[in-house]
Write a protein that holds these residues in place. Structure first.
Motif, PDB file in Angstrom:
ATOM      1  N   THR A 191       0.835  -1.200   0.000  1.00  0.00           N
ATOM      2  CA  THR A 191       0.000   0.000   0.000  1.00  0.00           C
ATOM      3  C   THR A 191       0.873   1.254   0.000  1.00  0.00           C
ATOM      4  N   TYR A 192       0.548   2.184  -0.865  1.00  0.00           N
ATOM      5  CA  TYR A 192       1.306   3.427  -1.020  1.00  0.00           C
ATOM      6  C   TYR A 192       0.349   4.597  -0.820  1.00  0.00           C
ATOM      7  N   ILE A 193       0.744   5.541   0.025  1.00  0.00           N
ATOM      8  CA  ILE A 193      -0.161   6.637   0.382  1.00  0.00           C
ATOM      9  C   ILE A 193       0.465   7.993   0.053  1.00  0.00           C
ATOM     10  N   ALA A 194      -0.247   8.779  -0.751  1.00  0.00           N
ATOM     11  CA  ALA A 194       0.123  10.173  -1.010  1.00  0.00           C
ATOM     12  C   ALA A 194      -0.727  11.038  -0.095  1.00  0.00           C
ATOM     13  N   THR A 195      -0.135  11.562   0.947  1.00  0.00           N
ATOM     14  CA  THR A 195      -0.877  12.334   1.937  1.00  0.00           C
ATOM     15  C   THR A 195      -1.064  13.781   1.490  1.00  0.00           C
ATOM     16  N   TRP A 196      -1.905  14.477   2.228  1.00  0.00           N
ATOM     17  CA  TRP A 196      -2.162  15.896   1.966  1.00  0.00           C
ATOM     18  C   TRP A 196      -0.874  16.712   2.010  1.00  0.00           C
ATOM     19  N   GLU A 197      -0.081  16.514   3.067  1.00  0.00           N
ATOM     20  CA  GLU A 197       1.146  17.299   3.207  1.00  0.00           C
ATOM     21  C   GLU A 197       2.149  16.987   2.097  1.00  0.00           C
ATOM     22  N   PHE A 198       2.220  15.708   1.709  1.00  0.00           N
ATOM     23  CA  PHE A 198       3.132  15.306   0.635  1.00  0.00           C
ATOM     24  C   PHE A 198       2.804  16.039  -0.659  1.00  0.00           C
ATOM     25  N   THR A 199       1.518  16.110  -0.987  1.00  0.00           N
ATOM     26  CA  THR A 199       1.151  16.783  -2.236  1.00  0.00           C
ATOM     27  C   THR A 199       1.450  18.282  -2.157  1.00  0.00           C
ATOM     28  N   CYS A 200       1.145  18.886  -1.011  1.00  0.00           N
ATOM     29  CA  CYS A 200       1.398  20.324  -0.852  1.00  0.00           C
ATOM     30  C   CYS A 200       2.884  20.651  -0.921  1.00  0.00           C
ATOM     31  N   ASN A 201       3.713  19.768  -0.378  1.00  0.00           N
ATOM     32  CA  ASN A 201       5.162  19.990  -0.366  1.00  0.00           C
ATOM     33  C   ASN A 201       5.786  19.847  -1.743  1.00  0.00           C
ATOM     34  N   ASN A 202       5.056  19.217  -2.667  1.00  0.00           N
ATOM     35  CA  ASN A 202       5.591  18.971  -4.005  1.00  0.00           C
ATOM     36  C   ASN A 202       4.728  19.659  -5.069  1.00  0.00           C
ATOM     37  N   TYR A 203       4.396  20.916  -4.795  1.00  0.00           N
ATOM     38  CA  TYR A 203       3.537  21.671  -5.697  1.00  0.00           C
ATOM     39  C   TYR A 203       4.271  22.008  -6.999  1.00  0.00           C
ATOM     40  N   LEU A 204       3.493  22.292  -8.015  1.00  0.00           N
ATOM     41  CA  LEU A 204       4.015  22.738  -9.304  1.00  0.00           C
ATOM     42  C   LEU A 204       3.880  24.254  -9.401  1.00  0.00           C
ATOM     43  N   SER A 205       4.744  24.873 -10.167  1.00  0.00           N
ATOM     44  CA  SER A 205       4.691  26.323 -10.313  1.00  0.00           C
ATOM     45  C   SER A 205       3.517  26.718 -11.201  1.00  0.00           C
ATOM     46  N   TRP A 206       3.074  27.962 -11.041  1.00  0.00           N
ATOM     47  CA  TRP A 206       2.020  28.463 -11.910  1.00  0.00           C
ATOM     48  C   TRP A 206       2.520  28.635 -13.334  1.00  0.00           C
ATOM     49  N   THR A 207       3.819  28.785 -13.509  1.00  0.00           N
ATOM     50  CA  THR A 207       4.395  28.830 -14.856  1.00  0.00           C
ATOM     51  C   THR A 207       4.193  27.498 -15.555  1.00  0.00           C
ATOM     52  N   PHE A 208       4.439  26.417 -14.814  1.00  0.00           N
ATOM     53  CA  PHE A 208       4.186  25.094 -15.389  1.00  0.00           C
ATOM     54  C   PHE A 208       2.705  24.912 -15.668  1.00  0.00           C
ATOM     55  N   TYR A 209       1.873  25.347 -14.746  1.00  0.00           N
ATOM     56  CA  TYR A 209       0.421  25.216 -14.927  1.00  0.00           C
ATOM     57  C   TYR A 209      -0.024  25.868 -16.229  1.00  0.00           C
ATOM     58  N   ASP A 210       0.484  27.088 -16.477  1.00  0.00           N
ATOM     59  CA  ASP A 210       0.105  27.791 -17.702  1.00  0.00           C
ATOM     60  C   ASP A 210       0.569  27.030 -18.939  1.00  0.00           C
ATOM     61  N   GLU A 211       1.788  26.513 -18.900  1.00  0.00           N
ATOM     62  CA  GLU A 211       2.297  25.733 -20.038  1.00  0.00           C
ATOM     63  C   GLU A 211       1.449  24.477 -20.247  1.00  0.00           C
ATOM     64  N   TRP A 212       1.067  23.865 -19.155  1.00  0.00           N
ATOM     65  CA  TRP A 212       0.286  22.618 -19.190  1.00  0.00           C
ATOM     66  C   TRP A 212      -1.120  22.863 -19.729  1.00  0.00           C
ATOM     67  N   ILE A 213      -1.749  23.887 -19.229  1.00  0.00           N
ATOM     68  CA  ILE A 213      -3.147  24.148 -19.536  1.00  0.00           C
ATOM     69  C   ILE A 213      -3.346  24.791 -20.905  1.00  0.00           C
ATOM     70  N   LEU A 214      -2.273  25.384 -21.457  1.00  0.00           N
ATOM     71  CA  LEU A 214      -2.388  26.103 -22.727  1.00  0.00           C
ATOM     72  C   LEU A 214      -1.937  25.277 -23.929  1.00  0.00           C
ATOM     73  N   GLN A 215      -1.760  23.980 -23.734  1.00  0.00           N
ATOM     74  CA  GLN A 215      -1.498  23.118 -24.879  1.00  0.00           C
ATOM     75  C   GLN A 215      -2.706  23.193 -25.828  1.00  0.00           C
ATOM     76  N   GLU A 216      -2.431  23.142 -27.097  1.00  0.00           N
ATOM     77  CA  GLU A 216      -3.497  23.312 -28.095  1.00  0.00           C
ATOM     78  C   GLU A 216      -4.126  21.973 -28.456  1.00  0.00           C
ATOM     79  N   THR A 217      -4.860  21.418 -27.497  1.00  0.00           N
ATOM     80  CA  THR A 217      -5.565  20.153 -27.700  1.00  0.00           C
ATOM     81  C   THR A 217      -6.963  20.272 -27.094  1.00  0.00           C
ATOM     82  N   LYS A 218      -7.854  19.376 -27.489  1.00  0.00           N
ATOM     83  CA  LYS A 218      -9.208  19.412 -26.927  1.00  0.00           C
ATOM     84  C   LYS A 218      -9.187  19.017 -25.448  1.00  0.00           C
ATOM     85  N   LYS A 219      -8.225  18.188 -25.057  1.00  0.00           N
ATOM     86  CA  LYS A 219      -8.104  17.813 -23.647  1.00  0.00           C
ATOM     87  C   LYS A 219      -7.700  19.025 -22.808  1.00  0.00           C
ATOM     88  N   ALA A 220      -6.743  19.801 -23.314  1.00  0.00           N
ATOM     89  CA  ALA A 220      -6.310  20.994 -22.585  1.00  0.00           C
ATOM     90  C   ALA A 220      -7.430  22.026 -22.517  1.00  0.00           C
TER      91      ALA A 220
END
Length: 321
Positions: A191-220
């Motif tokens: 069993t492997y657990i990703a806890t709340w604190e673990f996810t918060c400690n490994n956040y992504l930058s908003w710069t990455f978010y913009d690059e990720w979300i602005l891909q020119e696909t129907k999924k994005a």
């Protein structure tokens, strides 16, 4: 290439959708079924949201199963995450092409879990990104269920007593503490657990978010629409779920999914027995790490502490291509 067989249990909000799309984009993964649980929104919305994700990813052939509509004891049914995910769980974005709920399978989610695991003994990875009600029901129906699955990946719980819905309780575990207690104390598979604190400690930058979300696909494009409400909630700096959550973009459920897809993602973890507090006035639903072995439990879990963020970014980007 031998496919990795997945069963995915969700309470499909925005980050569940992100995790699902990550798994759907992974060429090495075969999803045998998606089971739905109460949590971020009502069970009806959860089922419809999963169908919407499958539709946008052209994977509507994957069976979807309706599961528990409330906690085992029914006393936490008022907990939801509409403030973050929107009332419908996916940002309250109108979707006239939303699939009909008739596409949901008639078989109950817990029964489907038991059946599928029995058909593929020792081969199925179970990924749970919502309250653990369906998993608790499955093991109560078939006590051998944990031995039939290959491993279990959970997004939920906490390791530093930091809560996001109560002072010490994380959302998924607090939504059904009894179910979380059953799973952590009865399941004896890896069993492997990703806890709340673990996810918060490994956040992504908003710069990455913009690059990720602005891909020119129907999924994005789909993700841009459904994520807008949650992104605004984070950026406004709400202290309701913890200051660390405001530092960057955190797709909580995707961390558990990444661990299931790519074993190189988790670089460090605490291996110890874990349980859930059920009776504390302030701590009900809090995950307990038994670092010193006082609980004398045979079953232990891997509580993630560090991860490979390059792997995570690669999987996130691929999800929207």
């Amino acid at each position: 290439m031998t496919k990795k067989l997945f069963l995915i249990d969700v309470d499909c909000g925005v980050d569940d959708a992100q995790a699902l799309m990550m798994a759907l984009a992974a060429p090495e993964v075969q999803i045998l079924g998606i089971t739905c649980c109460h949590g971020n929104t009502t069970i009806e919305h959860v089922c419809r949201n999963v169908l919407r994700v499958l539709q946008i990813c052209d994977r509507s052939q994957i069976p979807v199963y309706r599961g528990a509509s409330e906690p085992l004891l029914g006393d936490n049914h008022s907990i939801n995450a509409s403030y973050y995910h929107g009332k419908d769980g996916l940002g309250d974005v109108p979707d006239p092409a939303s699939p009909d709920l008739d596409y949901v399978q008639k078989e109950h989610a817990a029964l489907a879990m038991v059946r599928i695991a029995s058909e593929y003994p020792g081969q199925v990875s179970l990924v749970a990104t919502g309250p653990l009600t369906n998993l608790a029901l499955a093991v109560k129906m078939d006590p051998t269920f944990p031995q039939k699955i290959k491993n279990l990946f959970i997004m939920g719980g906490n390791m530093e007593s930091r809560g996001n819905v109560t002072a010490c309780g994380e959302f998924n575990f607090t939504s059904d503490p009894e179910a979380a207690y059953i799973v952590l104390n009865v399941y004896d598979c890896p069993t492997y657990i990703a806890t709340w604190e673990f996810t918060c400690n490994n956040y992504l930058s908003w710069t990455f978010y913009d690059e990720w979300i602005l891909q020119e696909t129907k999924k994005a494009e789909f993700m841009r629409k459904i994520s807008a409400h949650a992104a605004e909630f984070i950026k406004t700096g709400s202290s309701a779920i913890g200051a660390d959550f405001n530092k960057g973009f955190v797709s909580c459920d995707s961390y558990a999914m990444a661990a299931a897809i790519d074993k190189s993602f988790v670089t460090e973890a605490i291996n110890c027995a874990v349980s859930v507090e059920l009776n504390g006035t302030l701590t009900r639903g809090m995950m307990v790490l038994d670092i010193t072995g006082r609980l004398q439990k045979k079953n232990k879990a891997f509580v993630m502490t560090k991860c490979n963020m390059d792997t995570f970014k690669r999987l996130m980007m691929a999800a929207l291509k």
